[in-house]
Design a protein around this motif. Structure first.
Motif, PDB file in Angstrom:
ATOM      1  N   ALA A  67      22.528  33.450  34.897  1.00  0.00           N
ATOM      2  CA  ALA A  67      23.190  34.329  35.486  1.00  0.00           C
ATOM      3  C   ALA A  67      24.207  33.019  35.817  1.00  0.00           C
ATOM      4  N   GLY A  68      25.510  33.208  36.195  1.00  0.00           N
ATOM      5  CA  GLY A  68      26.301  31.972  36.590  1.00  0.00           C
ATOM      6  C   GLY A  68      26.049  31.023  37.258  1.00  0.00           C
ATOM      7  N   CYS A  69      25.959  32.100  38.129  1.00  0.00           N
ATOM      8  CA  CYS A  69      25.225  30.967  39.528  1.00  0.00           C
ATOM      9  C   CYS A  69      24.061  31.936  39.929  1.00  0.00           C
ATOM     10  N   GLY A  70      23.530  30.915  41.764  1.00  0.00           N
ATOM     11  CA  GLY A  70      22.373  31.710  42.449  1.00  0.00           C
ATOM     12  C   GLY A  70      22.378  31.328  43.643  1.00  0.00           C
ATOM     13  N   ILE A  71      21.459  31.813  44.358  1.00  0.00           N
ATOM     14  CA  ILE A  71      22.057  31.043  45.848  1.00  0.00           C
ATOM     15  C   ILE A  71      19.287  30.907  46.286  1.00  0.00           C
ATOM     16  N   VAL A  72      19.540  29.801  46.292  1.00  0.00           N
ATOM     17  CA  VAL A  72      18.134  29.454  46.060  1.00  0.00           C
ATOM     18  C   VAL A  72      17.878  28.310  47.091  1.00  0.00           C
ATOM     19  N   TYR A  73      16.852  28.312  47.824  1.00  0.00           N
ATOM     20  CA  TYR A  73      16.460  27.157  48.197  1.00  0.00           C
ATOM     21  C   TYR A  73      16.874  26.028  47.858  1.00  0.00           C
ATOM     22  N   ALA A  74      16.905  25.066  49.830  1.00  0.00           N
ATOM     23  CA  ALA A  74      17.087  23.580  48.368  1.00  0.00           C
ATOM     24  C   ALA A  74      16.619  22.899  48.037  1.00  0.00           C
ATOM     25  N   THR A  75      15.117  22.938  47.884  1.00  0.00           N
ATOM     26  CA  THR A  75      13.673  22.830  47.724  1.00  0.00           C
ATOM     27  C   THR A  75      14.141  23.006  46.222  1.00  0.00           C
ATOM     28  N   ASP A  76      14.078  23.829  45.932  1.00  0.00           N
ATOM     29  CA  ASP A  76      14.129  24.759  44.575  1.00  0.00           C
ATOM     30  C   ASP A  76      15.089  24.020  43.557  1.00  0.00           C
ATOM     31  N   ALA A  77      16.461  24.325  44.095  1.00  0.00           N
ATOM     32  CA  ALA A  77      17.327  23.352  43.527  1.00  0.00           C
ATOM     33  C   ALA A  77      17.013  22.197  42.856  1.00  0.00           C
ATOM     34  N   ALA A  78      16.223  21.180  43.473  1.00  0.00           N
ATOM     35  CA  ALA A  78      16.032  19.973  43.797  1.00  0.00           C
ATOM     36  C   ALA A  78      14.973  19.485  42.521  1.00  0.00           C
ATOM     37  N   HIS A  79      13.963  20.935  41.713  1.00  0.00           N
ATOM     38  CA  HIS A  79      12.879  20.751  41.939  1.00  0.00           C
ATOM     39  C   HIS A  79      13.522  21.024  40.052  1.00  0.00           C
ATOM     40  N   SER A  80      14.693  21.072  39.609  1.00  0.00           N
ATOM     41  CA  SER A  80      15.629  21.405  38.239  1.00  0.00           C
ATOM     42  C   SER A  80      16.528  20.645  37.970  1.00  0.00           C
ATOM     43  N   ASP A  81      16.628  19.592  36.841  1.00  0.00           N
ATOM     44  CA  ASP A  81      16.814  19.120  35.841  1.00  0.00           C
ATOM     45  C   ASP A  81      18.008  20.027  35.501  1.00  0.00           C
ATOM     46  N   LYS A  82      18.500  21.358  35.478  1.00  0.00           N
ATOM     47  CA  LYS A  82      18.923  22.285  34.144  1.00  0.00           C
ATOM     48  C   LYS A  82      20.241  22.463  35.810  1.00  0.00           C
ATOM     49  N   VAL A  83      20.078  22.728  36.754  1.00  0.00           N
ATOM     50  CA  VAL A  83      20.561  22.922  37.900  1.00  0.00           C
ATOM     51  C   VAL A  83      21.470  21.832  38.771  1.00  0.00           C
ATOM     52  N   GLN A  84      22.637  22.610  38.872  1.00  0.00           N
ATOM     53  CA  GLN A  84      23.066  21.500  39.880  1.00  0.00           C
ATOM     54  C   GLN A  84      23.531  21.938  42.005  1.00  0.00           C
ATOM     55  N   VAL A  85      23.658  21.218  43.166  1.00  0.00           N
ATOM     56  CA  VAL A  85      24.185  22.287  44.204  1.00  0.00           C
ATOM     57  C   VAL A  85      25.112  22.767  43.813  1.00  0.00           C
ATOM     58  N   ALA A  86      25.841  23.450  43.993  1.00  0.00           N
ATOM     59  CA  ALA A  86      27.651  23.692  44.022  1.00  0.00           C
ATOM     60  C   ALA A  86      28.137  23.672  45.649  1.00  0.00           C
ATOM     61  N   ALA A  87      27.454  23.733  46.478  1.00  0.00           N
ATOM     62  CA  ALA A  87      27.651  24.083  47.472  1.00  0.00           C
ATOM     63  C   ALA A  87      26.503  24.113  48.718  1.00  0.00           C
TER      64      ALA A  87
END
Length: 261
Positions: free
Chosen positions: A193-213
């Motif tokens: 998937a080219g994008c997704g909506i998750v919690y900020a803590t899950d995004a921080a857990h991964s080094d394979k994604v970045q927060v767009a907004a």
């Protein structure tokens, strides 16, 4: 060897055997007395609660924590259907309220412990990915990964945001729905998937994604994580002690990016 010495050695051997047997009985009793606390917890709590388990069991060796991680909605339904658990730790208030209304919570045990944020994530270093929520409606965005809104809190929050931004009708037909927030994260990590909506803590857990907004302020209700002891728990005292420990060790939660209440 004199008869006196022989009697002494036989007596000593018998004493050692009895002591050994006594130790074995004590060890067996200690293992049997160890309490297993069953904790049903939101998938977004996986990493932080595993650290809590190591710290708590080191300080309370008589307790073993056994986790069942999943979507809060699925865990709520399992509890309603008779699933065994001592503690429920939800990623949203709604699931906890329904259990409370059904009389399945130990009265007075609920604690609202944490808050979180909602973010739009994209694969790291993907320059063609959407840069904000508004761009999710663009035809160039073929898929958006979301939690299933009917049972997954992160999907319910995401739908609320998209409705408040007047984007839901454009996004829902190209949404792919995950069974919990970690599945949504995995889809974006893998590029499925080219994008997704998750919690900020899950995004921080991964080094394979970045927060767009980040979700705009006021676009969704507060993301509150309540925890409570279940009425059918066979270890109510130990379960309440564990909840008290969670409330005391705010440092662990903040290290994983949660806001503490």
């Amino acid at each position: 060897m004199s008869m006196l010495i022989r009697k002494f050695l036989v007596g000593l051997l018998c004493t050692l055997c009895l002591l050994g047997a006594g130790c074995a009985v004590t060890e067996k009793k200690s293992a049997a007395d160890k309490v297993e606390l069953q904790v049903a917890a939101a998938a977004s709590l996986t990493d932080v609660l595993q650290e809590f388990a190591a710290a708590y069991e080191a300080e309370h060796p008589q307790v073993k924590l056994v986790f069942n991680f999943g979507s809060s909605g699925a865990l709520q339904q399992a509890i309603e259907n008779g699933g065994q658990a001592d503690v429920f730790f939800s990623a949203a208030a709604g699931q906890m309220v329904r259990l409370e209304q059904a009389g399945l919570l130990l009265a007075g045990s609920r604690r609202d412990l944490l808050e979180n944020e909602l973010v739009l994530i994209v694969p790291r270093n993907d320059t063609s990915a959407p840069a904000d929520f508004a761009q999710l409606a663009d035809k160039g965005v073929p898929q958006v990964a979301l939690g299933e809104p009917r049972s997954v809190p992160v999907g319910q929050y995401a739908e609320e945001v998209l409705r408040n931004l007047d984007l839901w009708e454009q996004v829902k037909d190209k949404a792919v729905f995950g069974t919990d927030v970690r599945q949504v994260l995995a889809w974006v990590e893998s590029g499925n998937a080219g994008c997704g909506i998750v919690y900020a803590t899950d995004a921080a857990h991964s080094d394979k994604v970045q927060v767009a907004a980040k979700a705009p302020a006021g676009s969704h209700k507060p993301i509150v994580y309540p925890a409570a002891v279940l009425q059918e728990s066979r270890h109510k005292q130990e379960a309440q002690a564990f909840l008290a420990y969670l409330a005391q060790r705010q440092d662990i939660f903040t290290r994983y990016g949660f806001d503490v209440k």
